[in-house]
Every structure is written in structure tokens, then in C-alpha cells.
Design an enzyme around this catalytic site. Structure first.
Site, PDB file in Angstrom:
ATOM      1  N   SER A 206       1.084  -1.291   0.330  1.00 40.43           N
ATOM      2  CA  SER A 206      -0.192   0.427   0.099  1.00 40.43           C
ATOM      3  C   SER A 206       0.902   1.275   0.061  1.00 40.43           C
ATOM      4  CB  SER A 206      -0.434   0.026   1.233  1.00 40.43           C
ATOM      5  OG  SER A 206      -1.940   0.446   1.232  1.00 40.43           O
ATOM      6  N   ASN A 207       0.078   2.388   0.481  1.00 41.73           N
ATOM      7  CA  ASN A 207       0.890   3.997   0.528  1.00 41.73           C
ATOM      8  C   ASN A 207       0.304   3.992   1.584  1.00 41.73           C
ATOM      9  OD1 ASN A 207      -0.857   5.808  -0.607  1.00 41.73           O
ATOM     10  ND2 ASN A 207      -0.588   3.670  -2.533  1.00 41.73           N
ATOM     11  N   ARG A 208       1.160   5.880   1.449  1.00 39.81           N
ATOM     12  CA  ARG A 208       0.782   6.335   2.911  1.00 39.81           C
ATOM     13  C   ARG A 208      -0.264   7.589   2.754  1.00 39.81           C
ATOM     14  NH1 ARG A 208       5.315   6.216   6.306  1.00 39.81           N
ATOM     15  NH2 ARG A 208       7.139   5.715   5.304  1.00 39.81           N
ATOM     16  N   SER A 209      -1.204   7.139   1.411  1.00 47.73           N
ATOM     17  CA  SER A 209      -2.375   8.672   1.336  1.00 47.73           C
ATOM     18  C   SER A 209      -2.846   8.397   1.791  1.00 47.73           C
ATOM     19  CB  SER A 209      -3.029   8.060  -0.578  1.00 47.73           C
ATOM     20  OG  SER A 209      -3.953   8.568  -0.314  1.00 47.73           O
ATOM     21  N   ALA A 272      -4.172   7.239  -4.169  1.00 46.93           N
ATOM     22  CA  ALA A 272      -3.023   6.740  -4.928  1.00 46.93           C
ATOM     23  C   ALA A 272      -3.206   5.372  -4.939  1.00 46.93           C
ATOM     24  CB  ALA A 272      -2.520   7.539  -3.643  1.00 46.93           C
TER      25      ALA A 272
END
Ligand code: CTP
Length: 401
Positions: A206-209, A272
Site C-alpha cells: 500500500s502507500n501513505r495516502s 493513490a
């Protein structure tokens, strides 16, 4: 015809912003009559509210002169909309229970017009189950809410959800309630947050959005009168009011949910989305073995923005993407419009702390132009974008007609 607004000011530090709200409402031609609670008068004076509203301010249910003159029933009747700003936890609790032991609560109980609440309180007070129960009860009775926003509290410096919506946001939500809003009859799809791509039953990429920007855009479009579907990856945020929220995990689920929400007039893709996902999801948790570190093989995810931008009957009139860039922002954004086939790109420089932060610096690129917006809060970006979308769609339909 001139709209008449009854503004009930509750007792909280945010009351000072209500004076600004009176000005903003009057600028748009509304007449504003003010009721202040006893507590509100610890923060601002009836004299200030009277000077700015240009009308007498009402404060007391048991003042014979005030009650004989206009009275709480007339106050509730002689308006097109009631705004409560700040709506304190106490005022909300009274309204939820139907108490009427002061002028503000008596007016609310007697109300037969739409009511818009702009809550403002300490984040713990907002999160408290009692307040949430009251908010749910008031919503179920048909009262509207705007905010509270996330941000820093004026009095304690604490961060969290509880800050009163900005005066412009409250004004726009109020005017939308009164007029139907510039985006009345339009449908919008907004994506937000990160996608989550499973590796095995317990692990994911995943990512930090944070989802903050997408959620505020969904709220701003709804406040402008649009019928909004928010398709969101997992976030820590509460579903915005007045928006139909669809929660998904992976990019493929997000695409399917967007396609299910078509047809739409507007698509704003803020999520994102993970560009890649593991080529295969292990059915069981991957164990450490003698064989050593497993290699992760990735495959490409569908591009939701590009898919929704494809020409065809179902293509929304206005498809808008975001671009997170760390250099050559305009050139990369222009290339992205061409590659994806969308109409606008909101490019932001994410070299600082934009992701997860509260502020955003935007460069809006359309096929014809580029404009730099000043550094502003994500809520303000949402507001400005909703306004630009409204103007553009109004221009387009005027051009067609
Ligand atoms: N987007 C999407 N589906 C994807 C990937 C991206 O809808 N699978 C959308 C995002 O929501 C955003 C825009 O496309 O509106 C971002 O484009 P992307 O190509 O992912 O660019 P960046 O992540 O900004 O950067 P890069 O060009 O470096 O990949």
C-alpha cells in the site's frame, strides 16, 4: 427573492468565525438574523453580531420585551433556513433530546425549516459516543451537517476532528440547501485514499495516502449540490455526510465500484492507486522457509483514470486526475493529461509533507491553460475545485444551449 437566514451562535471559541459567516452570507444577498446562547456571549458580544448583521440580536427566551416583540416561534418561522454555528456538543444534545430551556433550543424545537449544523468542539468531545449518538439522531431527523473539519483546535492546539467548517464552506452548504447548489442534478464520482494489494491473507502492499484530499473534494461537491459517490480505499476517516461512500481495498475493486457508479458528469480521481499488485495472492500465510526470502512478482493494475477517460457514451463530461510530482511538475502533468486522456490534472509537489498533511499546493493544468493556486488547506483546495467545476459545467451547458 432575498433569503432569510436565522443564525444560532453557540458557545465555543469558533463563535468568532460566525461573525465572518454573517458577512459572507450577506455578501450573497442573504438577510441574517442572529440568536446567541448565553455561552456564546462569553466569546463574542451581541453588539458585534448586531453591527455585522444589521439586525437586532436575540438572546433570551425569558426576556419579556424580546419575547413579546418577535418571540421564539416567529424567529423559527420567519426564515428560510436555520444555521447553528458553532453547534456545540451541548446544543446538539439539547436538540437531539428536544429540550427547550433557552432561546436557541426552543427555536430549534419549533423549527419547520431546514437546519444546518456546523459542529465545533474538542476532538474527544466530538468522538465521544454520546455526541456521535446525538449527531446520528439529528441526522436521522433530517438536520444537515457541515464539518467538523480535521485540524488544529484554536484553544488547545490539539489536532483532530472537531474544528468548525470555514465560513465559506458553511455559506456554500447553506446556499446549496437553499438553492439546490450549482451542481444540482449532476453526478460525481470521487476516488480517495490508497489501495491495498494483498500478498497473502495477512500482508499487503500500500502507500501513505490519507484520503483527506479526496474526502474533502467529495464533501465540497456534495455541498455544491452534486450527487456524489466516494469510492475509497481503507482510511481512518469518517464517511462524509451527504455522500454515498463505497469502501474498497484493491485497485480492481476500485475500478469496478467506479464503473458501477457510472453514468456520471464529473469524475475526480484522487486515490493513490497502487500501480502494481502481487501477480498471485497466496491462499495461506507465506511462511519463513529454508528456501530463503520469497521473490515478489508484480503485475500491472488497471488505470482507473485512463479507463474513465476513454471516449464513449459513458465518459463523464469532466474527468480530473491528480499528479504527485517531485520535479518538472507542469511538464509531467501535461504529459499525464495526454497519456490518460483526462481533461484536467491537479498537480501537486509532494516533495514536502503533502501526503498525510493538511495543506496542498496545486497547479491546475487544463488542456488550454495552467494556473498556480496558493498554498492552502486541503479543504480550501476542495472548495476551489468544486467552484471551478461548477463554473466550467455552467459554461459548457450555456455554450450548448
Ligand atoms: N490513477 C488511477 N489508476 C491507477 C493509477 C493512477 O486512477 N492505476 C490516477 C490517480 O488517482 C491520479 C492519477 O491517476 O489521479 C495519477 O497518475 P499516476 O500515473 O499514478 O501518476 P503518479 O502516481 O502521480 O506518478 P507517476 O507518473 O510517477 O506514476
Amino acid at each position: 427573492m432575498e433569503k432569510r437566514i436565522l443564525l444560532i451562535i453557540g458557545g465555543g471559541v469558533a463563535a468568532y468565525k460566525s461573525l465572518e459567516l454573517i458577512r459572507r452570507l450577506r455578501e450573497r444577498g442573504a438577510a441574517v438574523r442572529v440568536v446567541m446562547t448565553q455561552a456564546a456571549q462569553h466569546f463574542i458580544t451581541p453588539l458585534a453580531a448586531g453591527a455585522i448583521s444589521g439586525e437586532r440580536v436575540f438572546t433570551d427566551l425569558f426576556d419579556t420585551a424580546q419575547e413579546f416583540d418577535v418571540g421564539h416561534i416567529r424567529l423559527a418561522r420567519e426564515c428560510d433556513l436555520i444555521i447553528v454555528a458553532p453547534a456545540t456538543a451541548d446544543l446538539m444534545a439539547k436538540a437531539a433530546l428536544g429540550l427547550a430551556n433557552d432561546l436557541a433550543s426552543a427555536v430549534l424545537l419549533a423549527a419547520d425549516k431546514p437546519v444546518l449544523l456546523a459542529p465545533a468542539m474538542n476532538p474527544q468531545m466530538w468522538a465521544n459516543p454520546a455526541t456521535q449518538r446525538n449527531a446520528a439522531a439529528l441526522r436521522a431527523s433530517g438536520l444537515g451537517f457541515i464539518g467538523p473539519n480535521e485540524g488544529e483546535m484554536a484553544e488547545s492546539g490539539e489536532r483532530g476532528i472537531g474544528r468548525m467548517a470555514e465560513p465559506e464552506q458553511i455559506r456554500d452548504a447553506a446556499l446549496a440547501l437553499l438553492n439546490g447548489g450549482p451542481l444540482k442534478g449532476k453526478r460525481a464520482i470521487v476516488t480517495a485514499g490508497a489501495t491495498l494489494e494483498a500478498i497473502d491473507p495477512v500482508r499487503f502492499l500500500s502507500n501513505r495516502s490519507s484520503g483527506k484530499q479526496g474526502y474533502s473534494i467529495a464533501s465540497a461537491l456534495a455541498a455544491a449540490g452534486a450527487e456524489v459517490t466516494l469510492v475509497t480505499g481503507p482510511t481512518a476517516l469518517a464517511a462524509p455526510l451527504g455522500v454515498s461512500t463505497v469502501r474498497v481495498e484493491s485497485a480492481r475493486e476500485m475500478l469496478a465500484a467506479c464503473e458501477a457508479a457510472l453514468p456520471a458528469d464529473i469524475a475526480v480521481m484522487v486515490a493513490a492507486v497502487a500501480d502494481w499488485r502481487p501477480a498471485a495472492v497466496a491462499e495461506e500465510k507465506i511462511k519463513k522457509t529454508e528456501a530463503g526470502i520469497p521473490a515478489l512478482s508484480l503485475t500491472e493494475n488497471p488505470d482507473i483514470l485512463a479507463t474513465l477517460s476513454k471516449p464513449g457514451k459513458k465518459r463523464p463530461q469532466l474527468v480530473i486526475g491528480f499528479a504527485a510530482e517531485t520535479e518538472k511538475v507542469e511538464a509531467h502533468a501535461r504529459a499525464k493529461i495526454a497519456r490518460k486522456g483526462c481533461d484536467w490534472i491537479l498537480a501537486n509537489d509532494v516533495s514536502g509533507d503533502v501526503m498525510g498533511g493538511d495543506k496542498n499546493q496545486i497547479l491546475l493544468i487544463t488542456r488550454e491553460s495552467a494556473e498556480t493556486w496558493p498554498l492552502m488547506s486541503k479543504a480550501a483546495v476542495a472548495q476551489k475545485l468544486a467552484q471551478r467545476i461548477s463554473e466550467t459545467l455552467a459554461g459548457k451547458s450555456a455554450g450548448r444551449g
